[in-house]
Design an enzyme around this catalytic site. Structure first.
Site, PDB file in Angstrom:
ATOM      1  N   SER A 168      -3.067 -23.366   3.208  1.00  0.00           N
ATOM      2  CA  SER A 168      -1.845 -23.489   4.240  1.00  0.00           C
ATOM      3  C   SER A 168      -1.837 -21.812   4.347  1.00  0.00           C
ATOM      4  O   SER A 168      -0.893 -21.354   3.812  1.00  0.00           O
ATOM      5  CB  SER A 168      -0.578 -23.943   3.644  1.00  0.00           C
ATOM      6  OG  SER A 168      -0.402 -23.435   2.268  1.00  0.00           O
ATOM      7  N   ASP A 171       7.796   5.474   0.247  1.00  0.00           N
ATOM      8  CA  ASP A 171       8.571   6.695   0.774  1.00  0.00           C
ATOM      9  C   ASP A 171       7.790   6.728   2.523  1.00  0.00           C
ATOM     10  O   ASP A 171       8.044   7.679   3.020  1.00  0.00           O
ATOM     11  CB  ASP A 171       8.140   8.077   0.242  1.00  0.00           C
ATOM     12  CG  ASP A 171       6.818   8.328   0.122  1.00  0.00           C
ATOM     13  OD1 ASP A 171       5.875   7.598   0.620  1.00  0.00           O
ATOM     14  OD2 ASP A 171       6.540   9.376  -0.125  1.00  0.00           O
ATOM     15  N   SER A 191       5.183   7.012   3.330  1.00  0.00           N
ATOM     16  CA  SER A 191       4.001   8.134   3.484  1.00  0.00           C
ATOM     17  C   SER A 191       2.594   7.563   4.161  1.00  0.00           C
ATOM     18  O   SER A 191       1.781   8.145   4.951  1.00  0.00           O
ATOM     19  CB  SER A 191       3.506   8.767   2.167  1.00  0.00           C
ATOM     20  OG  SER A 191       3.290   7.692   1.164  1.00  0.00           O
ATOM     21  N   HIS A 201       0.895  -1.235  -0.035  1.00  0.00           N
ATOM     22  CA  HIS A 201       0.011  -0.214   0.058  1.00  0.00           C
ATOM     23  C   HIS A 201       0.929   1.133   0.014  1.00  0.00           C
ATOM     24  O   HIS A 201       0.425   2.374  -0.528  1.00  0.00           O
ATOM     25  CB  HIS A 201      -0.880  -0.021   1.100  1.00  0.00           C
ATOM     26  CG  HIS A 201      -2.237  -0.855   1.036  1.00  0.00           C
ATOM     27  ND1 HIS A 201      -3.367  -0.360   1.288  1.00  0.00           N
ATOM     28  CD2 HIS A 201      -2.319  -2.208   0.540  1.00  0.00           C
ATOM     29  CE1 HIS A 201      -4.271  -1.049   0.991  1.00  0.00           C
ATOM     30  NE2 HIS A 201      -3.708  -2.295   0.396  1.00  0.00           N
ATOM     31  N   VAL A 240       1.177   4.266  -3.691  1.00  0.00           N
ATOM     32  CA  VAL A 240       0.649   5.485  -3.476  1.00  0.00           C
ATOM     33  C   VAL A 240       1.780   6.347  -3.175  1.00  0.00           C
ATOM     34  O   VAL A 240       2.386   6.030  -2.008  1.00  0.00           O
ATOM     35  CB  VAL A 240      -0.414   5.605  -2.114  1.00  0.00           C
ATOM     36  CG1 VAL A 240      -1.016   7.003  -2.023  1.00  0.00           C
ATOM     37  CG2 VAL A 240      -1.654   4.385  -2.589  1.00  0.00           C
ATOM     38  N   HIS A 298      -0.874 -13.253  -1.277  1.00  0.00           N
ATOM     39  CA  HIS A 298      -2.303 -13.621  -0.724  1.00  0.00           C
ATOM     40  C   HIS A 298      -2.376 -15.045  -0.048  1.00  0.00           C
ATOM     41  O   HIS A 298      -3.098 -15.327   0.969  1.00  0.00           O
ATOM     42  CB  HIS A 298      -3.363 -13.612  -1.581  1.00  0.00           C
ATOM     43  CG  HIS A 298      -3.665 -12.217  -1.992  1.00  0.00           C
ATOM     44  ND1 HIS A 298      -4.736 -11.774  -3.120  1.00  0.00           N
ATOM     45  CD2 HIS A 298      -3.438 -10.940  -1.498  1.00  0.00           C
ATOM     46  CE1 HIS A 298      -4.586 -10.571  -3.144  1.00  0.00           C
ATOM     47  NE2 HIS A 298      -3.950  -9.903  -2.130  1.00  0.00           N
TER      48      HIS A 298
END
Length: 324
Positions: free
Chosen positions: A247, A74, A76, A66, A70, A192
């Site tokens: 698993s 950095d 943020s 994430h 965006v 995932h």
């Protein structure tokens, strides 16, 4: 004609120089002189946090993704409200991911040689590698040298993150924007395998897919009924379930084997197998753990280069949740 050709060649060379500059400014061993023990310090801090709760792993990995999608990698995402964290797409980020970075930052700064020399963005990148390893995934060298951004807004998150209902074109378009290929996207989706999701993110697939069929036809029916048991219609919105039903605590290629059986939790997971353009890659990763691990290392290294601030850009935050 010759002028046009020269302009094209110049543009290509400029792009290659820019790309190589970003990679050159990030490098393994960046803190060799200023904080030579940084990787061990972060490793030990993350291990301690992981021993307290398994959620440390998926939460940290998702936090890194994430952050990078965006404004680039950095840190943020770590800045306190008002910030990116106020956007609905980020409000579901588990607190254990943020806490992992806080704990690792505290550990790094306890070393007098390292205090205020290592960026929060680099600590997050290192912590991400550690949680992959702790769950049985591959180890890989982490390029370092990122600086922390000073800006974080709710608005910047809008249309910047992939959604559970995305099709292959939408996924490719978003990942391509950051220099990531379809193969990179599929490999990163494989994370995932240790993920979890709130019931509301996929309830339409099991209860109200279309006027003709309540259950998404691409979803394994047995799995759909299992999901209904775990996520009843009026379920507590805080309830989350594992994205890998086989698993869930191991970073492996089971995610891709699940897709072959119609057990992808999100539409954006299952489409990787149902769409013929990506199916061969899913099959390759399902058949070879080694192929998946190699592709994941390549993809997460490229992800870690997205939109980085280096040199004199940005800052080294003293507190990861506030600008200096």
């Amino acid at each position: 004609m010759e002028k046009k050709t020269n302009q094209t060649i110049f543009s290509i060379i400029s792009l290659l120089i820019f790309s190589s500059c970003v990679s050159a400014q990030l490098r393994t061993g960046f803190y060799q002189r200023s904080c030579p023990n940084v990787e061990n310090i972060v490793r030990n801090a993350v291990r301690q946090k992981f021993q307290q709760t398994f959620v440390t792993a998926p939460a940290t990995l998702r936090l890194f993704f994430h952050d990078c999608f965006v404004r680039g990698c950095d840190a943020s995402i770590l800045l306190a409200s008002p910030s990116e964290r106020d956007h609905p797409d980020d409000m579901s980020l588990a607190g254990d991911g943020f806490d992992t970075v806080v704990k690792a930052k505290q550990a790094v700064d306890r070393d007098p040689n390292c205090r205020n020399k290592v960026s929060c963005a680099d600590i997050l990148a290192l912590a991400t590698r550690e949680v992959v390893v702790l769950t049985g995934g591959p180890s890989y060298p982490v390029e370092l040298g990122r600086r922390d951004g000073r800006l974080s807004t709710k608005a910047s998150v809008q249309r910047s993150l992939p959604q559970p209902g995305f099709n292959l074109n939408q996924l490719n378009s978003m990942f391509n924007r950051h220099g990531l290929s379809q193969t990179d996207m599929i490999a990163l989706s494989g994370a995932h395998t240790i993920g979890f999701a709130h019931c509301g993110k996929f309830s339409k697939r099991i209860y109200n897919f279309s006027p003709r069929t309540r259950i998404d036809p691409s979803l394994n029916r047995g799995y759909a009924f299992q999901l209904r048991q775990m996520c009843p219609i009026r379920v507590d919105p805080r309830i989350a379930i594992n994205m890998d039903p086989t698993s869930p605590r191991t970073f492996d290629n089971a995610y891709f084997k699940n897709l072959q059986q119609g057990r992808g939790l999100f539409t954006s997971d299952q489409v990787l197998f149902t769409d013929r353009r990506s199916r061969a890659t899913v099959n390759s990763f399902a058949n070879s753990e080694g192929a998946f691990r190699q592709a994941f290392i390549s993809a997460i290294t490229k992800l870690g280069r997205v939109g980085v601030k280096t040199g004199n850009a940005g800052e080294i935050r003293r507190d990861c949740s506030r600008v200096n």
